[in-house]
Design a protein around this motif. Structure first.
Motif, PDB file in Angstrom:
ATOM      1  N   GLY A  62     -14.022  31.244  66.373  1.00  0.00           N
ATOM      2  CA  GLY A  62     -14.599  31.188  65.031  1.00  0.00           C
ATOM      3  C   GLY A  62     -15.831  32.041  64.844  1.00  0.00           C
ATOM      4  O   GLY A  62     -16.503  31.959  63.804  1.00  0.00           O
ATOM      5  N   GLN A  63     -16.137  32.885  65.840  1.00  0.00           N
ATOM      6  CA  GLN A  63     -17.366  33.669  65.785  1.00  0.00           C
ATOM      7  C   GLN A  63     -17.205  34.993  65.039  1.00  0.00           C
ATOM      8  O   GLN A  63     -18.182  35.630  64.672  1.00  0.00           O
ATOM      9  CB  GLN A  63     -17.879  33.944  67.201  1.00  0.00           C
ATOM     10  CG  GLN A  63     -18.298  32.687  67.958  1.00  0.00           C
ATOM     11  CD  GLN A  63     -19.385  31.916  67.227  1.00  0.00           C
ATOM     12  OE1 GLN A  63     -20.454  32.468  66.928  1.00  0.00           O
ATOM     13  NE2 GLN A  63     -19.130  30.647  66.945  1.00  0.00           N
ATOM     14  N   GLY A  64     -15.956  35.419  64.833  1.00  0.00           N
ATOM     15  CA  GLY A  64     -15.747  36.647  64.071  1.00  0.00           C
ATOM     16  C   GLY A  64     -15.970  36.396  62.590  1.00  0.00           C
ATOM     17  O   GLY A  64     -15.817  35.271  62.104  1.00  0.00           O
ATOM     18  N   ASN A  65     -16.335  37.431  61.855  1.00  0.00           N
ATOM     19  CA  ASN A  65     -16.619  37.285  60.426  1.00  0.00           C
ATOM     20  C   ASN A  65     -15.548  37.939  59.567  1.00  0.00           C
ATOM     21  O   ASN A  65     -15.101  39.048  59.853  1.00  0.00           O
ATOM     22  CB  ASN A  65     -17.967  37.921  60.082  1.00  0.00           C
ATOM     23  CG  ASN A  65     -19.134  37.184  60.693  1.00  0.00           C
ATOM     24  OD1 ASN A  65     -19.163  35.953  60.690  1.00  0.00           O
ATOM     25  ND2 ASN A  65     -20.094  37.924  61.231  1.00  0.00           N
ATOM     26  N   MET A  66     -15.167  37.254  58.503  1.00  0.00           N
ATOM     27  CA  MET A  66     -14.234  37.809  57.529  1.00  0.00           C
ATOM     28  C   MET A  66     -14.741  37.490  56.127  1.00  0.00           C
ATOM     29  O   MET A  66     -15.235  36.395  55.865  1.00  0.00           O
ATOM     30  CB  MET A  66     -12.831  37.227  57.716  1.00  0.00           C
ATOM     31  CG  MET A  66     -11.787  37.824  56.765  1.00  0.00           C
ATOM     32  SD  MET A  66     -10.104  37.276  57.169  1.00  0.00           S
ATOM     33  CE  MET A  66     -10.266  35.524  56.832  1.00  0.00           C
ATOM     34  N   PHE A  84     -13.629  35.458  44.972  1.00  0.00           N
ATOM     35  CA  PHE A  84     -13.155  34.998  46.262  1.00  0.00           C
ATOM     36  C   PHE A  84     -12.154  36.030  46.776  1.00  0.00           C
ATOM     37  O   PHE A  84     -11.518  36.738  45.986  1.00  0.00           O
ATOM     38  CB  PHE A  84     -12.465  33.640  46.140  1.00  0.00           C
ATOM     39  CG  PHE A  84     -13.401  32.504  45.845  1.00  0.00           C
ATOM     40  CD1 PHE A  84     -13.273  31.759  44.687  1.00  0.00           C
ATOM     41  CD2 PHE A  84     -14.413  32.168  46.742  1.00  0.00           C
ATOM     42  CE1 PHE A  84     -14.128  30.707  44.414  1.00  0.00           C
ATOM     43  CE2 PHE A  84     -15.267  31.117  46.485  1.00  0.00           C
ATOM     44  CZ  PHE A  84     -15.131  30.377  45.310  1.00  0.00           C
ATOM     45  N   VAL A  85     -12.025  36.105  48.095  1.00  0.00           N
ATOM     46  CA  VAL A  85     -11.172  37.122  48.707  1.00  0.00           C
ATOM     47  C   VAL A  85     -10.111  36.469  49.585  1.00  0.00           C
ATOM     48  O   VAL A  85     -10.422  35.637  50.446  1.00  0.00           O
ATOM     49  CB  VAL A  85     -12.014  38.103  49.557  1.00  0.00           C
ATOM     50  CG1 VAL A  85     -11.134  39.234  50.083  1.00  0.00           C
ATOM     51  CG2 VAL A  85     -13.176  38.658  48.739  1.00  0.00           C
ATOM     52  N   LYS A  86      -8.879  36.858  49.363  1.00  0.00           N
ATOM     53  CA  LYS A  86      -7.745  36.314  50.109  1.00  0.00           C
ATOM     54  C   LYS A  86      -7.870  36.707  51.581  1.00  0.00           C
ATOM     55  O   LYS A  86      -8.179  37.853  51.894  1.00  0.00           O
ATOM     56  CB  LYS A  86      -6.439  36.856  49.541  1.00  0.00           C
ATOM     57  CG  LYS A  86      -5.186  36.134  50.022  1.00  0.00           C
ATOM     58  CD  LYS A  86      -3.964  36.690  49.320  1.00  0.00           C
ATOM     59  CE  LYS A  86      -2.701  35.945  49.723  1.00  0.00           C
ATOM     60  NZ  LYS A  86      -2.714  34.532  49.260  1.00  0.00           N
ATOM     61  N   PRO A  87      -7.649  35.770  52.505  1.00  0.00           N
ATOM     62  CA  PRO A  87      -7.787  36.076  53.936  1.00  0.00           C
ATOM     63  C   PRO A  87      -6.819  37.164  54.393  1.00  0.00           C
ATOM     64  O   PRO A  87      -5.676  37.227  53.934  1.00  0.00           O
ATOM     65  CB  PRO A  87      -7.456  34.740  54.620  1.00  0.00           C
ATOM     66  CG  PRO A  87      -7.634  33.710  53.565  1.00  0.00           C
ATOM     67  CD  PRO A  87      -7.286  34.364  52.274  1.00  0.00           C
ATOM     68  N   THR A  88      -7.285  38.007  55.288  1.00  0.00           N
ATOM     69  CA  THR A  88      -6.433  39.019  55.906  1.00  0.00           C
ATOM     70  C   THR A  88      -6.078  38.621  57.339  1.00  0.00           C
ATOM     71  O   THR A  88      -5.232  39.258  57.963  1.00  0.00           O
ATOM     72  CB  THR A  88      -7.133  40.391  55.926  1.00  0.00           C
ATOM     73  OG1 THR A  88      -8.410  40.259  56.568  1.00  0.00           O
ATOM     74  CG2 THR A  88      -7.349  40.907  54.511  1.00  0.00           C
ATOM     75  N   GLU A  89      -6.743  37.582  57.834  1.00  0.00           N
ATOM     76  CA  GLU A  89      -6.469  37.047  59.167  1.00  0.00           C
ATOM     77  C   GLU A  89      -6.545  35.526  59.092  1.00  0.00           C
ATOM     78  O   GLU A  89      -6.997  34.963  58.088  1.00  0.00           O
ATOM     79  CB  GLU A  89      -7.491  37.561  60.191  1.00  0.00           C
ATOM     80  CG  GLU A  89      -7.458  39.055  60.420  1.00  0.00           C
ATOM     81  CD  GLU A  89      -8.415  39.479  61.526  1.00  0.00           C
ATOM     82  OE1 GLU A  89      -8.390  38.849  62.610  1.00  0.00           O
ATOM     83  OE2 GLU A  89      -9.193  40.428  61.296  1.00  0.00           O
ATOM     84  N   LYS A  90      -6.126  34.869  60.142  1.00  0.00           N
ATOM     85  CA  LYS A  90      -6.165  33.419  60.182  1.00  0.00           C
ATOM     86  C   LYS A  90      -7.613  32.936  60.255  1.00  0.00           C
ATOM     87  O   LYS A  90      -8.395  33.376  61.093  1.00  0.00           O
ATOM     88  CB  LYS A  90      -5.396  32.889  61.390  1.00  0.00           C
ATOM     89  CG  LYS A  90      -5.377  31.363  61.473  1.00  0.00           C
ATOM     90  CD  LYS A  90      -4.615  30.889  62.701  1.00  0.00           C
ATOM     91  CE  LYS A  90      -4.638  29.359  62.790  1.00  0.00           C
ATOM     92  NZ  LYS A  90      -3.910  28.881  63.997  1.00  0.00           N
ATOM     93  N   VAL A  91      -7.958  32.021  59.355  1.00  0.00           N
ATOM     94  CA  VAL A  91      -9.315  31.460  59.346  1.00  0.00           C
ATOM     95  C   VAL A  91      -9.379  30.312  60.346  1.00  0.00           C
ATOM     96  O   VAL A  91      -8.572  29.382  60.296  1.00  0.00           O
ATOM     97  CB  VAL A  91      -9.690  30.946  57.938  1.00  0.00           C
ATOM     98  CG1 VAL A  91     -11.097  30.347  57.947  1.00  0.00           C
ATOM     99  CG2 VAL A  91      -9.594  32.066  56.910  1.00  0.00           C
ATOM    100  N   THR A  92     -10.332  30.381  61.258  1.00  0.00           N
ATOM    101  CA  THR A  92     -10.494  29.322  62.249  1.00  0.00           C
ATOM    102  C   THR A  92     -11.712  28.450  61.982  1.00  0.00           C
ATOM    103  O   THR A  92     -11.865  27.393  62.580  1.00  0.00           O
ATOM    104  CB  THR A  92     -10.597  29.928  63.669  1.00  0.00           C
ATOM    105  OG1 THR A  92     -11.626  30.933  63.684  1.00  0.00           O
ATOM    106  CG2 THR A  92      -9.279  30.572  64.077  1.00  0.00           C
ATOM    107  N   ASP A  93     -12.585  28.905  61.085  1.00  0.00           N
ATOM    108  CA  ASP A  93     -13.757  28.107  60.719  1.00  0.00           C
ATOM    109  C   ASP A  93     -14.199  28.516  59.320  1.00  0.00           C
ATOM    110  O   ASP A  93     -14.654  29.640  59.106  1.00  0.00           O
ATOM    111  CB  ASP A  93     -14.899  28.333  61.716  1.00  0.00           C
ATOM    112  CG  ASP A  93     -16.092  27.423  61.468  1.00  0.00           C
ATOM    113  OD1 ASP A  93     -16.065  26.653  60.478  1.00  0.00           O
ATOM    114  OD2 ASP A  93     -17.058  27.476  62.256  1.00  0.00           O
ATOM    115  N   TYR A  94     -14.048  27.600  58.376  1.00  0.00           N
ATOM    116  CA  TYR A  94     -14.449  27.908  56.998  1.00  0.00           C
ATOM    117  C   TYR A  94     -15.966  27.855  56.819  1.00  0.00           C
ATOM    118  O   TYR A  94     -16.485  28.312  55.797  1.00  0.00           O
ATOM    119  CB  TYR A  94     -13.768  26.947  56.024  1.00  0.00           C
ATOM    120  CG  TYR A  94     -12.304  27.288  55.814  1.00  0.00           C
ATOM    121  CD1 TYR A  94     -11.914  28.182  54.826  1.00  0.00           C
ATOM    122  CD2 TYR A  94     -11.312  26.741  56.624  1.00  0.00           C
ATOM    123  CE1 TYR A  94     -10.582  28.518  54.631  1.00  0.00           C
ATOM    124  CE2 TYR A  94      -9.973  27.072  56.445  1.00  0.00           C
ATOM    125  CZ  TYR A  94      -9.614  27.963  55.454  1.00  0.00           C
ATOM    126  OH  TYR A  94      -8.295  28.302  55.275  1.00  0.00           O
TER     127      TYR A  94
END
Length: 232
Positions: A62-66, A84-94
């Protein structure tokens, strides 16, 4: 109303009442920072905008930023972009307690490629204000001319508050503007407005300082034979 306008959500975001009072109050006096008075106005004022982004965590730890939300305000503090921006990768921590972002906020958000294009167009040829802007530009995957950036983490009088260390936006806003923000979930609109107000407070001294720095010879020595040193 555009369902993707992020500011239509989280109406009770942190410090909302304080922020309303702050935005309705008269601008703080520039003398509070002992600003040098610039008697001669610039011939042509460059348009100023301020930006702030909210991010969610990616990668197993969850340390990466999106990018999850991006907000831009104009020089009057008016919100001119907020999506708001649609995720381009799987979110592991909102990171909801800080980011204020929830799954439903970004599930139907704008496509990243469209947001990137729209933001790039808005920022073109404008003076960009923000706090720790390198993080915002990184998640947006865009760049901006260095000489057109005003980052509130770098201004010398702001850094004096933390004895040279990088100052937090919350502390700067409370100390110099008398407004409480980030009391719980953050709002990228509020943070952009705070950075803008801080810049406007210090603007005269800040721009004068930069102008003096640009006028110095690059090698630190006076040009020979009265010639002017080249500047890029």
């Amino acid at each position: 109303m555009n369902k993707n306008v992020a500011s239509a959500v989280h109406k009770n975001a942190n410090g909302a009442n304080n922020w309303i009072n702050f935005m309705n109050a008269l601008p703080p006096s520039a003398s509070y920072l002992n600003n040098a008075v610039v008697q001669k106005q610039e011939k042509k004022e460059i348009e100023v905008v301020a930006i702030d982004c909210e991010m969610v965590g990616i990668h197993p730890d969850g340390q990466g930023n999106m990018l999850a939300r991006v907000s831009i305000v104009n020089s009057k503090g008016e919100t001119i972009y907020d999506k708001f921006v649609k995720p381009t990768e799987k979110v592991t921590d909102y990171r909801t307690p800080v980011s204020g972002i929830r799954p439903e906020d970004i599930e139907h958000g704008e496509l990243f490629v469209k947001v990137k294009k729209e933001v790039t167009q808005i920022l073109k040829n404008k003076l960009l204000v923000g706090h720790a802007l390198e993080h915002d530009l990184r998640v947006l995957r865009i760049s901006h001319p260095k000489h057109m950036i005003r980052d509130t983490t770098t201004y010398w009088q702001f850094k004096q508050l933390t004895e040279g260390r990088t100052p937090g936006l919350k502390r700067l806003t409370l100390h110099f503007l008398g407004a409480s923000i980030q009391e719980g979930e953050h709002s990228s609109v509020q943070d952009a407005k705070a950075a803008l107000q801080l810049y406007m407070l210090a603007r005269k001294d800040w721009e004068l300082l930069l102008k003096k720095r640009r006028s110095r010879p690059r090698n630190g020595n006076k040009p020979h034979n009265g010639s002017q040193g080249k500047r890029k």
